[in-house]
Design an enzyme around this catalytic site. Structure first.
Site, PDB file in Angstrom:
ATOM      1  N   HIS A 223       8.100  -6.137   5.759  1.00 23.81           N
ATOM      2  CA  HIS A 223       9.413  -5.614   5.360  1.00 23.81           C
ATOM      3  C   HIS A 223       9.216  -4.734   4.149  1.00 23.81           C
ATOM      4  CE1 HIS A 223      13.378  -5.782   3.106  1.00 23.81           C
ATOM      5  NE2 HIS A 223      13.525  -4.927   4.101  1.00 23.81           N
TER       6      HIS A 223
ATOM      7  N   THR B 230      16.563  -9.624  -1.010  1.00 25.18           N
ATOM      8  CA  THR B 230      17.157 -10.775  -0.309  1.00 25.18           C
ATOM      9  C   THR B 230      16.904 -10.652   1.203  1.00 25.18           C
ATOM     10  OG1 THR B 230      19.315  -9.663  -0.221  1.00 25.18           O
ATOM     11  CG2 THR B 230      18.968 -11.224  -2.021  1.00 25.18           C
TER      12      THR B 230
ATOM     13  N   GLU C 176      27.697  -5.520  -2.746  1.00 29.34           N
ATOM     14  CA  GLU C 176      26.658  -6.469  -2.326  1.00 29.34           C
ATOM     15  C   GLU C 176      26.310  -6.292  -0.852  1.00 29.34           C
ATOM     16  OE1 GLU C 176      24.985  -7.918  -4.375  1.00 29.34           O
ATOM     17  OE2 GLU C 176      26.238  -8.185  -6.155  1.00 29.34           O
ATOM     18  N   GLY C 177      25.045  -6.456  -0.544  1.00 29.74           N
ATOM     19  CA  GLY C 177      24.552  -6.243   0.816  1.00 29.74           C
ATOM     20  C   GLY C 177      24.659  -7.484   1.690  1.00 29.74           C
TER      21      GLY C 177
HETATM   22  N1  LIG Z   1      17.267  -2.610  10.059  1.00 32.06           N
HETATM   23  C1  LIG Z   1      16.847  -2.739   8.803  1.00 32.06           C
HETATM   24  N2  LIG Z   1      17.744  -2.623   7.793  1.00 32.06           N
HETATM   25  C2  LIG Z   1      17.305  -2.780   6.538  1.00 32.06           C
HETATM   26  C3  LIG Z   1      15.945  -3.048   6.244  1.00 32.06           C
HETATM   27  N3  LIG Z   1      15.826  -3.156   4.904  1.00 32.06           N
HETATM   28  C4  LIG Z   1      17.056  -2.976   4.390  1.00 32.06           C
HETATM   29  N4  LIG Z   1      17.962  -2.747   5.369  1.00 32.06           N
HETATM   30  C5  LIG Z   1      19.409  -2.488   5.232  1.00 32.06           C
HETATM   31  O1  LIG Z   1      19.731  -2.453   3.865  1.00 32.06           O
HETATM   32  C6  LIG Z   1      20.423  -3.631   3.490  1.00 32.06           C
HETATM   33  C7  LIG Z   1      19.758  -4.192   2.253  1.00 32.06           C
HETATM   34  O2  LIG Z   1      20.658  -4.922   1.524  1.00 32.06           O
HETATM   35  P1  LIG Z   1      20.561  -6.495   1.339  1.00 32.06           P
HETATM   36  O3  LIG Z   1      20.803  -7.135   2.633  1.00 32.06           O
HETATM   37  O4  LIG Z   1      21.459  -6.771   0.224  1.00 32.06           O
HETATM   38  O5  LIG Z   1      19.062  -6.822   0.884  1.00 32.06           O
HETATM   39  P2  LIG Z   1      18.330  -6.373  -0.486  1.00 32.06           P
HETATM   40  O6  LIG Z   1      19.145  -5.296  -1.113  1.00 32.06           O
HETATM   41  O7  LIG Z   1      16.985  -5.924  -0.031  1.00 32.06           O
HETATM   42  O8  LIG Z   1      18.266  -7.589  -1.362  1.00 32.06           O
HETATM   43  C8  LIG Z   1      20.306  -4.600   4.654  1.00 32.06           C
HETATM   44  O9  LIG Z   1      21.397  -5.450   4.773  1.00 32.06           O
HETATM   45  C9  LIG Z   1      20.180  -3.646   5.816  1.00 32.06           C
HETATM   46  O10 LIG Z   1      21.453  -3.188   6.221  1.00 32.06           O
HETATM   47  C10 LIG Z   1      15.023  -3.150   7.332  1.00 32.06           C
HETATM   48  O11 LIG Z   1      13.839  -3.395   7.167  1.00 32.06           O
HETATM   49  N5  LIG Z   1      15.535  -2.995   8.582  1.00 32.06           N
HETATM   50 MG   LIG Z   2      21.238  -5.673  -1.870  1.00 31.22          MG
END
Ligand SMILES: Nc1nc2c(ncn2[C@@H]2O[C@H](COP(=O)(O)OP(=O)(O)O)[C@@H](O)[C@H]2O)c(=O)[nH]1
Ligand SMILES: [Mg+2]
Ligand SMILES: *[C@@H]1O[C@H](CO)[C@@H](O)[C@H](O)[C@H]1NC(C)=O
Ligand SMILES: *[C@@H]1O[C@H](CO)[C@@H](O)[C@H](O)[C@H]1NC(C)=O
Ligand SMILES: *[C@@H]1O[C@H](CO)[C@@H](O)[C@H](O)[C@H]1NC(C)=O
Length: 420
Positions: free
Chosen positions: A283, A379, A44-45
């Site tokens: 985004h 998210t 999970e992120g």
């Molecule tokens: N700096 C930056 N990191 C991003 C961006 N989009 C995704 N990430 C990275 O990828 C992860 C995506 O995982 P999460 O937070 O679970 O969001 P989700 O997967 O889009 O629902 C983020 O926590 C960031 O570490 C962005 O626009 N900018």
């Molecule tokens: Mg995620």
């Protein structure tokens, strides 16, 4: 008067004439703290983890209303799948690097894991409860809330050492060990764990692993929003974001009407009061979101076409893009949209803020745009929606997402109103 207040009062009176070592004993004698620790499924992120925090804070609030003085121990950040910047140390990151601890404290008592180790007298957790679903699924296809001790279904991510302690990931604190471990099948909202933690388990520190198994007590209710509002980004990250806005996007709080108070309990911006900086905030989630060829995620060309039409419609000549696109895709994106503005962290910045801090800066800048568009069911985008809701933006400028190039019904994100 809650227990904590009484406890601190006693401490103040009794502890004053005592030496430090004895204070510790008095502390233990008068105040019975219990500690709730938790962790989340490794893949999970960052932004789903922020959501799980809200569920755990809600559980702690429920536990505290029943008497015992529970404290939420914040799981250190690290080893996140998306945090892949090479050559920087990204383990054991305390919450204070990303969030304002005093703001979190104003919602529910929390402490960093290292504080817990110090206060607890060592890296020991009394009991780990590994949460899981029911092996049999929903019986008769009927949903009901329930929780039971059950045999572990999946292979355990823990093993027993020679002394009989349980060893596991524990946020890379390899000296941490658990005295006992059981699996619990749970189906329901976070507070269904309250009776178990109060009645069945009497030890002091309990860790819920796979805490994402539990659902929100009341999604988008007052308690949800109190906790969400308390998750104020760390000041140094907000300042970097504000500097960037001023320098590259002609955006300041006074011209944009985005007033912010670190004391979240005093913030109640009216919807529509925030104007936002003169730029389109974007985004654009890529990586795992495009690998599955999801039909709700656009091609780069499709996304840029949408950006241009939004810029025209809202008379914005600048566009800020937050994205996790890889090198190749980023080059392609810049070819289609040469004027795009990005927050590019230098090596030193990255060492200081880490991937998590850079993500927060990106979110903060998107949160201040006059108009925002995000990615379907990300998210990361959802947390930007919430930030904009807190700042007082007109929902029309916030709850927007890209559509896939050939997506038929492109349902837009839901507006969740803050309950104060
Ligand atoms: N700096 C930056 N990191 C991003 C961006 N989009 C995704 N990430 C990275 O990828 C992860 C995506 O995982 P999460 O937070 O679970 O969001 P989700 O997967 O889009 O629902 C983020 O926590 C960031 O570490 C962005 O626009 N900018
Ligand atoms: Mg995620
Ligand atoms: C908690 O204790 C009650 C009463 O002894 C028992 O019925 C129940 O199964 C226990 N629940 C768990 C999750 O251990
Ligand atoms: C471990 O925890 C379970 C569930 O709370 C309990 O039944 C058991 O007695 C504990 N084992 C030890 C050795 O304390
Ligand atoms: C920046 O914004 C202000 C209004 O807030 C405007 O008067 C000024 O012309 C803008 N400057 C640039 C360089 O766009």
């Amino acid at each position: 008067w809650n227990l904590l207040t009484i406890c601190f009062l006693l401490l103040g009176v009794v502890a004053a004439p005592l030496a430090a070592a004895e204070t510790q004993r008095v502390h233990a004698g008068f105040c019975y703290f219990r500690y709730l620790l938790y962790d989340v499924n490794p893949p999970e992120g960052f932004n789903l983890r922020r959501d799980v925090y809200i569920r755990m804070a809600s559980l702690v609030k429920t536990l505290r209303t029943a008497g015992d003085d529970w404290v939420l121990v914040l799981p250190p950040w690290g080893r996140l799948y998306h945090w892949q910047s090479p050559n920087i140390y990204q383990l054991r990151i305390p919450w204070g690097e990303f969030f304002s601890l005093t703001s979190l404290q104003a919602n529910v008592p929390v402490m960093e894991y290292e504080e817990f180790i110090a206060e607890n007298g060592g890296p020991f957790i009394d009991q780990v409860l590994v949460l899981q679903n029911y092996a049999e699924g929903w019986t008769d296809g009927k949903w009901e809330e329930k929780v039971d001790e059950r045999p572990c279904i999946e292979k355990l991510m823990y093993s027993k050492d020679k002394q009989g302690y349980y060893r596991g990931w524990f946020w890379s604190y390899e000296e941490t060990r658990a005295r006992n471990l059981t699996c619990i099948s749970a189906q329901g909202h976070a507070s269904i764990m309250a009776p178990v933690l109060q009645k069945n388990i009497t030890v002091t520190s309990v860790m819920l692993d796979r805490a994402e198994t539990l659902l929100h007590d009341h999604y988008a209710g007052k308690d949800y929003w109190d906790t969400r509002r308390s998750m104020v980004f760390a000041k140094h990250l907000r300042l970097i974001g504000d500097d960037f806005r001023a320098k590259h996007l002609n955006s300041t709080d006074s011209s944009d009407h985005t007033f912010y108070s670190e004391d979240w309990t005093r913030m109640q911006a009216k919807l529509g009061s925030a104007k936002g900086g003169p730029y389109l905030g974007v985004h654009l989630r890529r990586k795992d979101f495009i690998w599955g060829h999801r039909e709700d995620v656009p091609t780069l060309k499709g996304a840029v076409k949408k950006m241009r039409s939004l810029m025209k419609k809202h008379k914005l000549d600048r566009v800020f893009v937050a994205t996790d696109a890889d090198g190749e895709e980023l080059k392609e994106l810049k070819r289609y949209l040469p004027e795009m503005v990005q927050f590019e962290a230098s090596t030193e910045d990255l060492e200081l803020f880490k991937d998590g801090g850079v993500a927060i800066i990106d979110q903060w800048i998107c949160a201040h745009a006059r108009f925002f568009i995000g990615t379907s069911v990300s998210t990361f985008s959802f947390r930007i929606h919430e930030e904009r809701e807190i700042l007082g933006f007109d929902p029309k400028t916030t709850y927007n997402r890209f559509c896939g190039d050939s997506e038929k019904e492109c349902e837009q994100p839901t507006h969740w109103k803050i309950v104060y």
